[in-house]
Design an enzyme around this catalytic site. Structure first.
Site, PDB file in Angstrom:
ATOM      1  N   GLY A  55       0.862  -1.177   0.000  1.00  0.00           N
ATOM      2  CA  GLY A  55       0.000   0.000   0.000  1.00  0.00           C
ATOM      3  C   GLY A  55       0.901   1.231   0.000  1.00  0.00           C
ATOM      4  CG  ASP A 109      -0.116   2.070  -5.840  1.00  0.00           C
ATOM      5  OD1 ASP A 109      -1.243   1.625  -6.135  1.00  0.00           O
ATOM      6  OD2 ASP A 109       0.532   1.697  -4.852  1.00  0.00           O
TER       7      ASP A 109
HETATM    8  O1  MRU Z   1       0.707  -4.058  -4.525  1.00  0.00           O
HETATM    9  P1  MRU Z   1       0.053  -3.307  -3.414  1.00  0.00           P
HETATM   10  O2  MRU Z   1      -0.785  -4.165  -2.528  1.00  0.00           O
HETATM   11  O3  MRU Z   1       1.051  -2.466  -2.649  1.00  0.00           O
HETATM   12  O4  MRU Z   1      -0.911  -2.296  -4.152  1.00  0.00           O
HETATM   13  C1  MRU Z   1      -1.676  -1.405  -3.393  1.00  0.00           C
HETATM   14  C2  MRU Z   1      -2.606  -0.600  -4.204  1.00  0.00           C
HETATM   15  O5  MRU Z   1      -2.642  -0.663  -5.402  1.00  0.00           O
HETATM   16  C3  MRU Z   1      -3.453   0.383  -3.452  1.00  0.00           C
HETATM   17  O6  MRU Z   1      -4.651   0.599  -4.134  1.00  0.00           O
HETATM   18  C4  MRU Z   1      -2.714   1.712  -3.347  1.00  0.00           C
HETATM   19  O7  MRU Z   1      -1.426   1.537  -2.840  1.00  0.00           O
HETATM   20  C5  MRU Z   1      -3.433   2.673  -2.502  1.00  0.00           C
HETATM   21  S1  MRU Z   1      -3.320   2.225  -0.814  1.00  0.00           S
HETATM   22  C6  MRU Z   1      -3.984   3.401   0.158  1.00  0.00           C
END
Ligand code: MRU
Length: 351
Positions: A49, A237
């Protein structure tokens, strides 16, 4: 409305993280004793995240400074550690953002007596963590305005307290609307191949007692076509200067279907997720992860040995498919490019 768990906490000279690789069947803490452990935790998705990895990296930078304190070649080693942490995952800009903020703190603190440096870096990491929680609470209040009473909301991946230092971004908006007695219902995409929706969002929804159902990712299109979804709220992200948003793989497809059926589509991010330096989404580095995530989801083999795999972890949603980007500074709406420029300059948003 308080959190019942703490995603990341620095105590007793270690950074403790909820190990998100094994939730929801096992609740255990992962201890990072040095910056190398922090890099591993980010890369291996013990923690994930965008805002959560930013806050963890900030503690990683502090821990590196502590490890190298007093060495003659401190700055060289410290810089290499910062670069190493920054490479742990490429897409979420919060990682880089937090490391740059910590580096700037170092540059400023090194002008002062040397015993000033470590406490200053520690307090900056603490500030990044606590500001993130406060930012998410503000985002929740702002985003609540777009949630109509009795809304059925679709979300993707995990954007809750686990994905941040606390409370959450998109899931923070959802929780705020729920605690505001809006009588909402949530559909959570399982989010293949790592199942952040099934494992983490479902867990957070159940902890918060929010009425919800888990769906296979591919069920979302049918729900949208059948008028069962009032709005889509998910995270981000990295947001480019024109409003294109990189988020978990599958977000782009959802945005296309939402646009085709006129369903409002919101990305929810702190301003630290906006990368003002890149003009559009084509500049966003998209992480490709291990083929095993697809061939062996959850450790069980589902594809034949030797099968080739394409496993991008994120995709880019063009700003044309986005209704608004919800931040702690307000909701960015079209014209995105102008509004993001205004936000950067501290001017009020249009639209
Ligand atoms: O691969 P991840 O689990 O780190 O991806 C996370 C996401 O895509 C979330 O939607 C994003 O980081 C927003 S978290 C508040």
């Amino acid at each position: 409305m308080d959190e019942s768990f703490i995603t990341l906490e620095y105590r007793d000279d270690s950074l403790f993280l909820i190990d998100q690789r094994v939730l929801p069947t096992t609740f255990t803490l992962f201890e990072c004793k040095n910056y190398e452990d922090v890099e591993f935790a980010i890369r291996d998705m013990v923690v994930r995240g965008a805002p959560a990895i930013g806050a963890c990296a900030a503690y990683g930078v502090y821990m590196a400074a502590k490890q190298f304190a007093g060495l003659q070649d401190f700055e060289q080693k410290f810089k290499a550690a910062c670069d190493f942490l920054a490479l742990a995952r490429p897409t979420a800009v919060n990682l880089e953002w937090a490391i740059v903020r910590m580096w700037n703190t170092y540059e400023e603190a090194k002008q002062k007596p040397s015993d000033h440096l470590l406490p200053r870096l520690k307090s900056e990491a603490d500030a990044i963590r606590s500001e993130d929680i406060q930012t998410n609470k503000t985002i929740g209040e702002i985003g609540n305005a777009v949630v109509p009473p009795n809304a059925t909301i679709l979300t993707h991946c995990n954007t809750g307290a686990l994905a941040t230092a606390g409370w959450g971004t998109a899931l923070g908006v959802i929780k705020t609307a729920f605690y505001d007695a809006k009588n909402i219902f949530v559909y959570a995409d399982e989010t293949r191949p790592r199942f952040q929706g099934a494992r983490l969002t479902a867990w957070e929804l159940m902890e918060a007692k929010i009425p919800s159902k888990l769906i296979p990712d591919s069920a979302a299109a049918t729900l949208i076509r059948d008028g069962k979804i009032d709005l889509i709220i998910l995270g981000g992200d990295r947001v480019a200067a024109n409003g294109d948003v990189a988020n978990k793989l599958g977000t782009f497809a959802l945005s296309v279907i939402a646009k085709a059926y006129g369903v409002p589509f919101y990305s929810v991010v702190p301003v630290s997720t906006i990368d003002f330096t890149i003009p559009d989404g084509s500049y966003i580095p998209i992480e490709e992860r291990d083929s095993k995530e697809v061939t062996h989801p959850g450790g069980t083999q589902v594809a034949p040995d030797g099968m080739d795999v394409y496993n991008p972890s994120f995709d880019v949603t063009p700003h044309q498919n986005i209704t608004g980007i919800i931040t702690e500074k307000g909701i960015i709406r079209p014209p995105f490019k102008q509004n993001i420029e205004r936000l950067k300059n501290g001017q009020p948003l249009l639209g």
